[in-house]
Design a protein around this motif. Sequence first.
Motif, short mmCIF file in Angstrom:
data_model
loop_
_atom_site.label_atom_id
_atom_site.label_comp_id
_atom_site.label_asym_id
_atom_site.label_seq_id
_atom_site.Cartn_x
_atom_site.Cartn_y
_atom_site.Cartn_z
N ILE A 317 0.86 -1.18 0.00
CA ILE A 317 0.00 0.00 0.00
C ILE A 317 0.90 1.23 0.00
N PHE A 318 0.63 2.18 -0.87
CA PHE A 318 1.52 3.33 -0.99
C PHE A 318 0.72 4.63 -1.09
N VAL A 319 1.38 5.72 -0.66
CA VAL A 319 0.81 7.07 -0.75
C VAL A 319 1.84 7.95 -1.44
N GLN A 320 1.44 8.58 -2.54
CA GLN A 320 2.33 9.43 -3.31
C GLN A 320 1.82 10.87 -3.29
N ASP A 321 2.72 11.82 -2.99
CA ASP A 321 2.36 13.22 -3.08
C ASP A 321 3.32 13.93 -4.03
N SER A 322 3.02 15.16 -4.37
CA SER A 322 3.85 15.92 -5.30
C SER A 322 4.55 17.08 -4.60
N GLY A 323 4.75 16.93 -3.31
CA GLY A 323 5.42 17.98 -2.54
C GLY A 323 6.92 17.93 -2.70
N ILE A 324 7.62 18.72 -1.88
CA ILE A 324 9.08 18.74 -1.92
C ILE A 324 9.64 17.48 -1.30
N HIS A 325 10.91 17.19 -1.61
CA HIS A 325 11.58 15.99 -1.13
C HIS A 325 11.93 16.08 0.36
N PHE A 326 12.19 14.91 0.95
CA PHE A 326 12.90 14.87 2.21
C PHE A 326 14.36 15.23 1.92
N ALA A 327 15.03 15.86 2.90
CA ALA A 327 16.47 16.05 2.77
C ALA A 327 17.14 14.69 2.68
N GLU A 328 18.25 14.63 1.95
CA GLU A 328 18.89 13.34 1.69
C GLU A 328 19.18 12.57 2.97
N GLY A 329 19.77 13.24 3.94
CA GLY A 329 20.09 12.55 5.19
C GLY A 329 18.87 12.26 6.03
N GLU A 330 17.82 13.08 5.89
CA GLU A 330 16.65 12.93 6.75
C GLU A 330 15.85 11.67 6.43
N VAL A 331 15.90 11.21 5.17
CA VAL A 331 15.19 9.97 4.81
C VAL A 331 15.65 8.83 5.72
N ASN A 332 16.93 8.80 6.02
CA ASN A 332 17.47 7.73 6.86
C ASN A 332 17.01 7.84 8.30
N TYR A 333 16.58 9.04 8.73
CA TYR A 333 16.20 9.25 10.11
C TYR A 333 14.69 9.42 10.29
N THR A 334 13.95 9.29 9.19
CA THR A 334 12.50 9.55 9.25
C THR A 334 11.80 8.77 10.34
N PHE A 335 12.21 7.50 10.54
CA PHE A 335 11.52 6.63 11.49
C PHE A 335 12.27 6.51 12.81
N ARG A 336 13.29 7.36 13.02
CA ARG A 336 14.05 7.29 14.27
C ARG A 336 14.02 8.66 14.94
N PHE A 337 12.83 8.97 15.42
CA PHE A 337 12.57 10.30 15.98
C PHE A 337 13.56 10.68 17.07
N PHE A 338 13.94 9.73 17.92
CA PHE A 338 14.80 10.04 19.06
C PHE A 338 16.28 10.06 18.69
N GLU A 339 16.62 9.79 17.39
CA GLU A 339 18.01 9.78 16.97
C GLU A 339 18.29 10.84 15.90
N LEU A 340 17.31 11.69 15.60
CA LEU A 340 17.49 12.69 14.54
C LEU A 340 18.64 13.62 14.89
N LYS A 341 19.53 13.84 13.92
CA LYS A 341 20.68 14.70 14.15
C LYS A 341 20.22 16.15 14.31
N LYS A 342 20.59 16.73 15.45
CA LYS A 342 20.12 18.07 15.76
C LYS A 342 20.68 19.11 14.79
N GLU A 343 21.92 18.87 14.25
CA GLU A 343 22.53 19.87 13.39
C GLU A 343 22.10 19.76 11.94
N GLN A 344 21.24 18.77 11.62
CA GLN A 344 20.80 18.56 10.24
C GLN A 344 20.09 19.80 9.69
#
Length: 389
Positions: A317-344
């Motif tokens: 099951i997928f959801v597609q939107d036409s908005g702006i991208h995730f930042a390249e590094g942020e895709v890797n952290y999307t599901f790790r809320f407590f590990e997101l790099k603060k300086e990103q």
Amino acid sequence: MKKNRILIVDDVPDNIKVLQAILSAASYETHYALSGKDAIMLCVEHSFDLILLDIMMPEMDGYEVCKYLKSKDKTKDIPVIFLTAKIDEEAIIKGFETGAQDYVTKPFNTQELIARVNTHLDLKQKNEALKFMNLQLEERVAERTMELADSNKSLEEANHQLLTLEDSKNDFLSLMSTELREPLNGIVGFADMLEYSIKNKTHLRYVKFIKQACEKLIGVSDIALLLSALRFDRYEMKIQGIPAHDIVKESVDKLRPLISERKIKLKISIPKNFIIRGDERLLVICMEKILENAIGNAPSKSEILVGAELQGQNVKIFVQDSGIHFAEGEVNYTFRFFELKKEQDTQNFKRFTPGLVVVKLVMDLHKAKVEVENRSEGGVQVSFLLPQY
């Protein structure tokens, strides 16, 4: 099921009879006191879930009663709703200052009274749930500390786990204190007071924004409670076969106001014979958070596609939107809320949301895969893969 106990405090017996009739019809257990002193004695001897307190009473008025109750450990967390004969701004503000959560005016409007009572009983239950979770978290930290003392070989690894658990607990409690407890009482009380006391259309629109903020805070509370339950394995799953189309439809129905506000065109392309295995409540929440993220980041008046396809014995099951991208590094952290790099630096890109952390935890419980991709043609696709039923 145990009934909520409500104490009515009023020196006019007729008012008590009216309130008892309204509340009894709504299946509440009612008790009453004809004076402030009697109310305090009852609260010392018994437990109540909410107090309806008249302001103007002889000998000991409602302000004195409320101030006394809020000063005692046993009664300080009981929600107090003041009963007042008219909308007196100074009197109402004084009531909030003494610790009251809300007010209702006489003569009583049945629907308004029940709505306010329900709201504050619900908030009280959520606060009690948070306190219980805090105790459980503290007990778990204590258990881990004992394990560390008994296991020298795994001391370094266990210390890391303890620190991670402590950080997660602190993040959770910080979220509750800053996003829920402080603003909710003020928002609920003052928003209603403003709505009934002003006529200017522009100002009424401001009140609407305040109420929307209140709803958002309640949503934050619900997400935080679910996050905590999922992260600490306190959720019991009920696995069954569910039509994928129904999961999407229920989620879309909950988001209708947001879809309308953003003027989003939603295209759903899911065969009704696609049946997936999972916990229905969690999957609805999961889909709701994915859609909410897409709607919030998609351009106004754009199209969002919700689709599904078979992949072997699984349904994607997928959801597609036409908005702006995730930042390249942020895709890797999307599901790790407590590990997101603060300086990103993600100023010019789509930002992560706590809702997507819920999605990942739900999929982990289902032993299923969830992915976030920046689409080459623009926008983002979030998808998850579940087995057919």
